[in-house]
Design a protein around this motif. Structure first.
Motif, PDB file in Angstrom:
ATOM      1  N   ASP A 198       4.966  35.609 -56.764  1.00 36.03           N
ATOM      2  CA  ASP A 198       5.933  35.100 -55.795  1.00 36.03           C
ATOM      3  C   ASP A 198       5.231  34.533 -54.571  1.00 36.03           C
ATOM      4  O   ASP A 198       5.873  34.187 -53.582  1.00 36.03           O
ATOM      5  CB  ASP A 198       6.882  36.226 -55.342  1.00 36.03           C
ATOM      6  N   PHE A 199       3.902  34.439 -54.620  1.00 35.69           N
ATOM      7  CA  PHE A 199       3.144  33.995 -53.460  1.00 35.69           C
ATOM      8  C   PHE A 199       3.311  32.494 -53.225  1.00 35.69           C
ATOM      9  O   PHE A 199       3.500  31.717 -54.156  1.00 35.69           O
ATOM     10  CB  PHE A 199       1.655  34.297 -53.643  1.00 35.69           C
ATOM     11  N   VAL A 200       3.207  32.112 -51.967  1.00 35.11           N
ATOM     12  CA  VAL A 200       3.186  30.699 -51.598  1.00 35.11           C
ATOM     13  C   VAL A 200       2.036  30.476 -50.628  1.00 35.11           C
ATOM     14  O   VAL A 200       1.614  31.391 -49.916  1.00 35.11           O
ATOM     15  CB  VAL A 200       4.508  30.233 -50.952  1.00 35.11           C
ATOM     16  N   PHE A 201       1.525  29.262 -50.619  1.00 34.20           N
ATOM     17  CA  PHE A 201       0.432  28.916 -49.722  1.00 34.20           C
ATOM     18  C   PHE A 201       0.974  28.454 -48.379  1.00 34.20           C
ATOM     19  O   PHE A 201       2.056  27.878 -48.287  1.00 34.20           O
ATOM     20  CB  PHE A 201      -0.416  27.788 -50.321  1.00 34.20           C
ATOM     21  N   GLY A 202       0.157  28.670 -47.343  1.00 31.59           N
ATOM     22  CA  GLY A 202       0.548  28.200 -46.026  1.00 31.59           C
ATOM     23  C   GLY A 202      -0.641  28.021 -45.106  1.00 31.59           C
ATOM     24  O   GLY A 202      -1.701  28.628 -45.306  1.00 31.59           O
ATOM     25  N   MET A 204      -4.703  30.212 -48.235  1.00 32.10           N
ATOM     26  CA  MET A 204      -4.220  31.554 -47.900  1.00 32.10           C
ATOM     27  C   MET A 204      -2.769  31.747 -48.319  1.00 32.10           C
ATOM     28  O   MET A 204      -1.914  30.903 -48.055  1.00 32.10           O
ATOM     29  CB  MET A 204      -4.373  31.811 -46.395  1.00 32.10           C
ATOM     30  N   TYR A 205      -2.497  32.872 -48.979  1.00 33.64           N
ATOM     31  CA  TYR A 205      -1.127  33.211 -49.317  1.00 33.64           C
ATOM     32  C   TYR A 205      -0.398  33.687 -48.064  1.00 33.64           C
ATOM     33  O   TYR A 205      -0.917  34.501 -47.303  1.00 33.64           O
ATOM     34  CB  TYR A 205      -1.086  34.322 -50.361  1.00 33.64           C
ATOM     35  N   ALA A 206       0.821  33.188 -47.879  1.00 38.31           N
ATOM     36  CA  ALA A 206       1.626  33.582 -46.724  1.00 38.31           C
ATOM     37  C   ALA A 206       2.365  34.872 -47.051  1.00 38.31           C
ATOM     38  O   ALA A 206       3.581  34.882 -47.280  1.00 38.31           O
ATOM     39  CB  ALA A 206       2.603  32.460 -46.370  1.00 38.31           C
ATOM     40  N   SER A 207       1.631  35.971 -47.089  1.00 39.80           N
ATOM     41  CA  SER A 207       2.215  37.267 -47.443  1.00 39.80           C
ATOM     42  C   SER A 207       2.989  37.852 -46.265  1.00 39.80           C
ATOM     43  O   SER A 207       2.785  37.474 -45.111  1.00 39.80           O
ATOM     44  CB  SER A 207       1.117  38.246 -47.862  1.00 39.80           C
ATOM     45  N   ILE A 228       0.255  36.571 -37.948  1.00 39.41           N
ATOM     46  CA  ILE A 228       0.241  35.149 -37.605  1.00 39.41           C
ATOM     47  C   ILE A 228       1.462  34.483 -38.221  1.00 39.41           C
ATOM     48  O   ILE A 228       2.163  35.084 -39.033  1.00 39.41           O
ATOM     49  CB  ILE A 228      -1.044  34.447 -38.123  1.00 39.41           C
ATOM     50  N   ASN A 229       1.712  33.247 -37.831  1.00 36.11           N
ATOM     51  CA  ASN A 229       2.785  32.462 -38.434  1.00 36.11           C
ATOM     52  C   ASN A 229       2.209  31.516 -39.476  1.00 36.11           C
ATOM     53  O   ASN A 229       1.033  31.147 -39.406  1.00 36.11           O
ATOM     54  CB  ASN A 229       3.536  31.662 -37.373  1.00 36.11           C
ATOM     55  N   PHE A 230       3.043  31.114 -40.419  1.00 32.03           N
ATOM     56  CA  PHE A 230       2.624  30.193 -41.466  1.00 32.03           C
ATOM     57  C   PHE A 230       3.561  28.999 -41.551  1.00 32.03           C
ATOM     58  O   PHE A 230       4.762  29.125 -41.294  1.00 32.03           O
ATOM     59  CB  PHE A 230       2.633  30.884 -42.838  1.00 32.03           C
ATOM     60  N   VAL A 231       2.999  27.860 -41.952  1.00 33.12           N
ATOM     61  CA  VAL A 231       3.803  26.737 -42.422  1.00 33.12           C
ATOM     62  C   VAL A 231       3.537  26.660 -43.917  1.00 33.12           C
ATOM     63  O   VAL A 231       2.454  26.278 -44.359  1.00 33.12           O
ATOM     64  CB  VAL A 231       3.426  25.416 -41.727  1.00 33.12           C
TER      65      VAL A 231
END
Length: 239
Positions: free
Chosen positions: A187-191, A68-71, A78-81
């Motif tokens: 610019d997406f990152v996974f989390g 999941m991308y931490a958009s 929700i929160n992401f790591v």
């Protein structure tokens, strides 16, 4: 720990071809390692991608692991790591019969989209630009998971499917009727996702991944699954 996942193609969270009851990929390796470090056991809860955040908000799962991308939009819920950068790529039919060379060339095309994914926003933005330029809008064909969207392109029902570049490489190797089209700068990152009121688990997960980042285990695990070491960064919480 109940881990919510929507298994898809690629090296993130995929169904094991040798054992359909098992999920394999970089994320299962990571949360399994974290579980041993922090001290918890886990079980999987499979469901549609669009239902993962609602399930967490309803208290049915403790963590989301689904590539999941931490958009910004999701981080409001929700929160992401976060732990790894992402790239985007298009999937088209073999030979690229529609000549799709950029996102700007998709006006009037039929796009296979997975409900709840960030790629939909890319198509929405481009479709609006198409109409503003007097060109036909992009036609959206919605599905519940990656496999359905991939089948639509392979069968000619859709012209294009956008996904993470790692997933695209996997699909191109697995499906002879598909190939990678054009890349998209992302610019997406996974989390990994956690409930807003579960700070203890969120912080513990970040601490464990940070340890793996510093001792080199995080790099080893992502490289094992075909990702580049340059994609990782020191794990951070996004809320």
């Amino acid at each position: 720990m109940k881990v919510g996942t929507s298994p898809g193609a690629g090296n993130y969270d995929a169904v094991d071809e040798q054992d359909p009851n098992k999920i394999v990929g970089v994320e299962p390796d990571l949360y399994d390692a974290v579980s041993k470090c922090v001290g918890f056991s886990w079980e999987l809860q499979k469901q549609d991608f669009s239902g993962l955040i609602p399930a967490m908000q309803a208290g049915q799962i403790n963590m989301i692991s689904s590539g999941m991308y931490a958009s910004d939009e999701r981080a409001q819920q929700i929160n992401f790591v976060q732990y790894m950068k992402a790239g985007e790529a298009s999937m088209v039919a073999k030979g690229n019969p529609k000549g799709l060379t950029s996102i700007e060339s998709t006006c009037g095309m039929t796009a296979a989209q997975v409900t709840g994914t960030v790629e939909n926003a890319i198509f929405d933005k481009q479709s609006a630009a198409c109409e503003a330029a007097g060109k036909p809008a992009i036609v959206a064909l919605s599905f519940q998971d990656n496999s359905q969207a991939v089948s639509a392109v392979a069968q000619g029902r859709a012209d294009i499917f956008l996904t993470d570049s790692g997933v695209a490489a996997y699909l191109a190797a697995k499906f002879p009727k598909l190939e990678i089209g054009f890349p998209i700068v992302s610019d997406f990152v996974f989390g990994f996702g956690f409930a807003k009121d579960n700070a203890d688990l969120t912080n513990a997960f970040q601490d464990a991944l940070t340890l793996f980042y510093k001792n080199g285990d995080l790099e080893k695990m992502i490289v094992k699954w075909g990702f580049d070491a340059s994609q990782i960064f020191e794990p951070a919480i996004k809320s």
